[in-house]
Design an enzyme around this catalytic site. Structure first.
Site, PDB file in Angstrom:
ATOM      1  N   LYS A  85       0.739  -1.387   0.043  1.00 20.64           N
ATOM      2  CA  LYS A  85      -0.007   0.044   0.042  1.00 20.64           C
ATOM      3  C   LYS A  85       0.940   1.221   0.040  1.00 20.64           C
ATOM      4  O   LYS A  85       0.212   2.381  -0.255  1.00 20.64           O
ATOM      5  CB  LYS A  85      -0.993  -0.122   1.188  1.00 20.64           C
ATOM      6  CG  LYS A  85      -0.217   0.282   2.599  1.00 20.64           C
ATOM      7  CD  LYS A  85      -1.420   0.354   3.687  1.00 20.64           C
ATOM      8  CE  LYS A  85      -0.797   0.424   5.068  1.00 20.64           C
ATOM      9  NZ  LYS A  85      -0.072   1.978   5.148  1.00 20.64           N
ATOM     10  N   ASP A  86       2.082   1.207   0.460  1.00 18.48           N
ATOM     11  CA  ASP A  86       2.908   2.228   0.389  1.00 18.48           C
ATOM     12  C   ASP A  86       3.786   2.484  -0.979  1.00 18.48           C
ATOM     13  O   ASP A  86       4.252   3.481  -1.026  1.00 18.48           O
ATOM     14  CB  ASP A  86       4.127   2.056   1.654  1.00 18.48           C
ATOM     15  CG  ASP A  86       3.535   2.166   2.894  1.00 18.48           C
ATOM     16  OD1 ASP A  86       2.507   2.905   3.035  1.00 18.48           O
ATOM     17  OD2 ASP A  86       3.984   1.575   3.846  1.00 18.48           O
ATOM     18  N   ARG A 133      -8.147   8.891   2.501  1.00 21.64           N
ATOM     19  CA  ARG A 133      -9.088   7.742   2.300  1.00 21.64           C
ATOM     20  C   ARG A 133     -10.100   7.631   3.667  1.00 21.64           C
ATOM     21  O   ARG A 133     -11.309   7.552   3.664  1.00 21.64           O
ATOM     22  CB  ARG A 133      -8.709   6.344   1.580  1.00 21.64           C
ATOM     23  CG  ARG A 133      -9.593   5.474   1.605  1.00 21.64           C
ATOM     24  CD  ARG A 133      -8.859   3.907   1.154  1.00 21.64           C
ATOM     25  NE  ARG A 133      -7.843   3.441   2.107  1.00 21.64           N
ATOM     26  CZ  ARG A 133      -8.259   2.826   3.281  1.00 21.64           C
ATOM     27  NH1 ARG A 133      -9.524   2.480   3.482  1.00 21.64           N
ATOM     28  NH2 ARG A 133      -7.204   2.722   4.143  1.00 21.64           N
ATOM     29  N   ARG A 134      -9.496   7.124   4.826  1.00 20.77           N
ATOM     30  CA  ARG A 134      -9.761   7.010   6.079  1.00 20.77           C
ATOM     31  C   ARG A 134     -10.587   8.185   6.405  1.00 20.77           C
ATOM     32  O   ARG A 134     -11.810   8.153   7.162  1.00 20.77           O
ATOM     33  CB  ARG A 134      -9.040   6.456   6.971  1.00 20.77           C
ATOM     34  CG  ARG A 134      -8.232   5.081   6.664  1.00 20.77           C
ATOM     35  CD  ARG A 134      -7.119   4.807   7.519  1.00 20.77           C
ATOM     36  NE  ARG A 134      -6.661   3.260   7.438  1.00 20.77           N
ATOM     37  CZ  ARG A 134      -5.320   3.082   7.452  1.00 20.77           C
ATOM     38  NH1 ARG A 134      -4.594   4.091   8.089  1.00 20.77           N
ATOM     39  NH2 ARG A 134      -4.974   1.909   7.076  1.00 20.77           N
ATOM     40  N   ARG A 151       0.408  11.831  12.607  1.00 22.49           N
ATOM     41  CA  ARG A 151       1.769  10.945  12.058  1.00 22.49           C
ATOM     42  C   ARG A 151       2.424  10.086  13.300  1.00 22.49           C
ATOM     43  O   ARG A 151       2.130  10.248  14.294  1.00 22.49           O
ATOM     44  CB  ARG A 151       2.724  12.089  11.723  1.00 22.49           C
ATOM     45  CG  ARG A 151       2.177  12.768  10.391  1.00 22.49           C
ATOM     46  CD  ARG A 151       2.124  12.001   9.172  1.00 22.49           C
ATOM     47  NE  ARG A 151       3.485  11.189   9.142  1.00 22.49           N
ATOM     48  CZ  ARG A 151       4.610  11.533   8.500  1.00 22.49           C
ATOM     49  NH1 ARG A 151       4.609  12.735   7.946  1.00 22.49           N
ATOM     50  NH2 ARG A 151       5.624  10.613   8.301  1.00 22.49           N
ATOM     51  N   ARG A 157       1.460   6.517  17.570  1.00 23.40           N
ATOM     52  CA  ARG A 157       0.240   6.578  17.466  1.00 23.40           C
ATOM     53  C   ARG A 157      -0.720   6.192  18.493  1.00 23.40           C
ATOM     54  O   ARG A 157      -1.643   6.932  19.132  1.00 23.40           O
ATOM     55  CB  ARG A 157      -0.435   6.169  16.184  1.00 23.40           C
ATOM     56  CG  ARG A 157       0.218   6.966  14.891  1.00 23.40           C
ATOM     57  CD  ARG A 157      -0.728   6.335  13.510  1.00 23.40           C
ATOM     58  NE  ARG A 157       0.522   6.838  12.598  1.00 23.40           N
ATOM     59  CZ  ARG A 157      -0.056   7.258  11.192  1.00 23.40           C
ATOM     60  NH1 ARG A 157      -1.167   6.753  10.840  1.00 23.40           N
ATOM     61  NH2 ARG A 157       0.992   7.463  10.339  1.00 23.40           N
ATOM     62  N   CYS A 244      -1.952  11.480  -3.601  1.00 26.22           N
ATOM     63  CA  CYS A 244      -1.895  11.264  -2.385  1.00 26.22           C
ATOM     64  C   CYS A 244      -3.266  12.117  -1.739  1.00 26.22           C
ATOM     65  O   CYS A 244      -3.621  11.895  -0.516  1.00 26.22           O
ATOM     66  CB  CYS A 244      -0.677  11.603  -1.587  1.00 26.22           C
ATOM     67  SG  CYS A 244      -0.821  11.196   0.096  1.00 26.22           S
TER      68      CYS A 244
END
Length: 308
Positions: A85-86, A133-134, A151, A157, A244
């Site tokens: 995904k990155d 997206r989230r 971040r 997190r 992005c």
């Protein structure tokens, strides 16, 4: 030829999650190549050096892979391990995604401070995520939420959550699992609504395009089912254009000679979201992904996605 005395240099990011994922890939490689020495080379990409700037400002796609690919092209490493995904929608010239080693849970996961599920979070609860997206999906489901950028690596997190900076955070389920944090998950978010990022949960290996011998060897650890799903999802991403700042989701499931692709596209203002789903025979799936991308862009009136 790769023989019992040859070593291969494996590029990876230095975070705890990246190292854990690289060890999973190395285990598969060692099973396939028991006589090959594998040396880990840690590369620090821009996204790991700067842990405060929002990703949309920092540079978008490739912010966690650009330096790894440059190390490949420079000959400093022979292959590199990535969270798929990155990866950017288009890999640099001379670099190929040669194997999908494994794919685990592709879903997003909500981790809340008090154990509340998404529907139960209090009015105006503060929810952290770095993904556009989230962010768009959270606002679509709960418009009252205060959705803010966060971040840092997974551990950072979770620490920010525990310190009371947020009421909840949304993270990739597979990252939580690979770091031993599965017990922190409050709710797994359904991919029917929270369509995952293309390639989410998949572990990929890139190498130089002209290293035919290594590409052939990597084929021995490639998962063809996961590989087809990722190929279809990334075909959708490439057809969209992959900025992005644009919410993009794609999740493919493979079985019985057919591929079902669930796809999502939003506008850069995070105001509108469109979903589509299609089921087609395996051999038609990549083409169908491109058609789905065109349909979603047309539905939103998007000619070009917004790039940072």
């Amino acid at each position: 030829m790769i023989g019992p005395y040859r070593s291969l240099r494996v590029g990876t990011r230095g975070s705890r999650l990246a190292r854990a994922q690289t060890e999973l890939a190395l285990a598969a490689l060692r099973r396939a190549w028991p006589d090959v020495s594998l040396e880990i080379v840690v590369i620090t990409p821009a996204g790991d050096r700067d842990k405060t700037t929002p990703l949309t400002i920092l540079g978008g796609q490739g912010v966690f892979s650009k330096e790894l690919h440059q190390a490949l092209l420079d000959g400093r490493v022979d292959l590199a391990v990535h969270s798929v995904k990155d990866l950017p929608s288009e890999l640099p010239e001379g670099v190929v995604l040669a194997a999908i080693v494994a794919r685990s849970d592709p879903r997003d996961a909500l981790v809340s401070r008090d154990g509340s599920r998404l529907a139960e979070l209090p009015l105006s609860a503060r929810v952290g995520t770095s993904s556009r997206r989230r962010q768009a999906l959270l606002r679509a489901v709960r418009p009252d939420l205060d959705v803010v950028d966060i971040r840092g690596n997974v551990d950072t997190r979770l620490r920010k959550l525990d310190q009371g900076n947020f009421d909840a955070v949304v993270l990739a389920a597979t990252g939580l699992h690979r770091l031993g944090w599965a017990g922190r998950v409050t709710e797994y978010l359904s991919p029917d609504t929270f369509v995952p990022a293309p390639g989410q949960g998949a572990l990929g290996v890139t190498c130089r395009a002209d290293d035919e011998e290594l590409r052939k060897l990597l084929g021995e650890v490639h998962d063809p089912i996961a590989g087809l799903a990722v190929e279809v999802e990334r075909a959708f991403l490439r057809a969209i254009g992959g900025g992005c700042q644009t919410p993009i989701g794609a999740y493919a499931t493979v079985g019985g000679g057919q591929v079902t692709l669930r796809a999502l596209l939003g506008d850069s203002a995070l105001k509108r979201l469109e979903w589509r789903q299609v089921t087609v025979p395996d051999e038609q799936a990549v083409a169908a992904a491109r058609v789905l991308a065109a349909e979603l862009k047309a539905a939103l009136g998007i000619e070009e996605v917004v790039r940072p």
